[in-house]
Design an enzyme around this catalytic site. Structure first.
Site, mmCIF file in Angstrom:
data_model
loop_
_atom_site.group_PDB
_atom_site.id
_atom_site.type_symbol
_atom_site.label_atom_id
_atom_site.label_comp_id
_atom_site.label_asym_id
_atom_site.label_seq_id
_atom_site.Cartn_x
_atom_site.Cartn_y
_atom_site.Cartn_z
ATOM 1 N N VAL A 76 0.843 -1.195 0.000
ATOM 2 C CA VAL A 76 0.000 0.000 0.000
ATOM 3 C C VAL A 76 0.877 1.243 0.000
ATOM 4 O O VAL A 76 1.893 1.300 0.699
ATOM 5 C CB VAL A 76 -0.908 0.009 1.251
ATOM 6 C CG1 VAL A 76 -1.634 1.331 1.393
ATOM 7 C CG2 VAL A 76 -1.904 -1.141 1.192
ATOM 8 N N CYS A 77 0.483 2.245 -0.796
ATOM 9 C CA CYS A 77 1.131 3.551 -0.753
ATOM 10 C C CYS A 77 0.065 4.631 -0.882
ATOM 11 O O CYS A 77 -1.133 4.341 -0.777
ATOM 12 C CB CYS A 77 2.185 3.683 -1.856
ATOM 13 S SG CYS A 77 1.507 3.767 -3.525
ATOM 14 N N ALA A 78 0.468 5.863 -1.116
ATOM 15 C CA ALA A 78 -0.499 6.956 -1.158
ATOM 16 C C ALA A 78 -1.366 6.923 -2.406
ATOM 17 O O ALA A 78 -2.592 7.055 -2.335
ATOM 18 C CB ALA A 78 0.218 8.299 -1.053
ATOM 19 N N GLU A 80 -0.517 4.707 -5.492
ATOM 20 C CA GLU A 80 -0.382 3.451 -6.229
ATOM 21 C C GLU A 80 1.011 3.206 -6.788
ATOM 22 O O GLU A 80 1.523 2.083 -6.729
ATOM 23 C CB GLU A 80 -1.400 3.336 -7.382
ATOM 24 C CG GLU A 80 -1.307 2.023 -8.151
ATOM 25 C CD GLU A 80 -2.301 1.920 -9.289
ATOM 26 O OE1 GLU A 80 -1.849 1.712 -10.437
ATOM 27 O OE2 GLU A 80 -3.529 2.043 -9.052
ATOM 28 N N MET A 105 -4.005 4.696 -1.054
ATOM 29 C CA MET A 105 -4.851 5.175 0.026
ATOM 30 C C MET A 105 -5.794 6.288 -0.435
ATOM 31 O O MET A 105 -6.812 6.559 0.205
ATOM 32 C CB MET A 105 -3.986 5.653 1.189
ATOM 33 C CG MET A 105 -3.236 4.532 1.893
ATOM 34 S SD MET A 105 -4.326 3.313 2.675
ATOM 35 C CE MET A 105 -4.870 4.232 4.129
#
Length: 381
Positions: A76-78, A80, A105
């Site tokens: 998971v990141c901010a 993609e 996210m």
């Protein structure tokens, strides 16, 4: 030679269904430490490891050491891109069962999941839209081809699509109060569809737009079967906070009362002044209502406030025996509870309030950034 890994994705909807079913879920979150500490995907069977993306640019050995070798991992990141890169590096290093969150996210924050709460009189229905990434709750009241939306989120296309699926026309949008944690889509949706937008006038003294006043005793009818929404003035979270009683069966409490906590009175800088209003709303106005009402709040803080279907609701009478915010008999202690040692205020809450007043007109990307993070509308976070 570069190896084509083509790491696959999981959508926010797929991830949430796993969280709801309490399936084990390992997450490698590659955002910066402060972003991870502020807000992350949580659940009863979720395990998260935080290793910032920049620490993995030269190799993913640190991640391999901390992740299970025999279980699937979601990266998971901010937004993609970083999670896709890390997921592909993990696969290239020999790991399988690695996916990444589609849209990051950002998408998790904007995902809305509709769930049917129950039936209303004469074939009507009430739906709750759960914004799982922020803990925001909105509602659609349906009857005889018409619908009303309460506490509309910014992502208005979700309501339009759902209304089309049900074959109903949105006639009303309502905000129970001037929100400080998220940007309301109620006015925009009403203007687009020619619907009526309702807002408590005491929260709208600085509004830069026209609206229909949602005042105590107002009755709004949805559909020919007269499923009625009755407005109940209940200040404390804001000076204009107004609850809604639907079909004499459901209490839409806005941010006055939650399943496990109560609303905070400080988001407009008036905690001391509004604490007494909050107490009166909770300990007099609400206690005068039927104990059989089903409480439907505008927010939740923890996944354990959901039932097995993913609905956040509770019997009003039972809450007076279980919700700690309703069990403080001493007024001074109550005042201290709701004015001191409160959780951090929502991110960008001042800018969000100004946007909901029509005083700011941020672009879509800016609105998205303003909303990042949890709602933090309760006394206890």
């Amino acid at each position: 030679m570069t190896v084509e890994t083509n790491a696959s994705t999981q959508t926010s909807a797929e991830v949430f269904e796993k969280v709801l079913r309490k399936e084990p879920l390992w997450i490698l979150d590659v955002r910066n430490e402060d972003a991870f500490a502020d807000w992350k995907i949580e659940g009863p069977a979720v395990t998260s490891v935080n290793i910032p993306y920049f620490d993995l640019l030269d190799g993913v050995e640190a991640a391999l050491e901390q992740l299970p070798s025999d279980q699937p991992v979601l990266v998971v990141c901010a937004k993609e891109g970083s999670s896709q890169f890390v997921a592909e590096q993990l696969i290239e290093a020999g790991r399988d069962n690695v996916t990444y969150l589609a849209g990051g996210m950002k998408t998790w924050s904007e995902y809305l999941r509709p769930v049917k709460v129950g039936n209303l009189a004469e074939n009507g229905a009430l739906y709750q839209f759960v914004r799982v990434g922020k803990g925001c709750l909105s509602y659609m009241i349906v009857s005889d081809g018409e619908a009303a939306i309460v506490d509309t989120a910014r992502m208005t296309d979700v309501y339009e699509s759902f209304a089309k699926e049900l074959g109903v026309t949105i006639k009303h949008t309502l905000d129970t109060h001037l929100h400080a944690d998220h940007i309301s889509g109620g006015r925009v949706l009403a203007e687009k569809l020619g619907a009526t937008y309702w807002l408590p006038p005491k929260d709208a003294t600085d509004a830069q737009f026209s609206y229909h006043p949602l005042e105590d005793g107002e009755v709004i009818t949805v559909g020919l079967t007269e499923v009625k929404i009755s407005a109940l003035y209940s200040p404390g979270h804001t000076i204009g906070s107004t609850s809604l009683i639907v079909d004499d069966a459901y209490l839409l409490s806005g941010d006055i009362l939650f399943v496990q906590s109560i609303g905070r009175p400080d988001l407009a800088g008036a905690a001391g002044d509004w604490a007494a209003d909050l107490r009166k709303s909770l300990y007099e106005t609400y206690q005068g209502l039927s104990a059989n009402l089903t409480l439907l709040p505008a927010h939740y803080a923890h996944g354990d406030e959901m039932n097995e279907n993913g609905c956040v609701c509770a019997n009003l009478g039972q809450l007076y025996a279980t919700n700690s915010g309703l069990l403080v008999s001493d007024e001074k202690i109550f005042h201290k509870l709701v004015t001191e040692n409160l959780p951090p205020q929502p991110n960008a809450y001042q800018e969000i309030r100004l946007t909901n007043m029509g005083k700011l007109q941020p672009g879509e990307d800016e609105q998205r950034e303003m909303e990042i993070g949890p709602n933090r509308c309760a006394v206890h976070g």
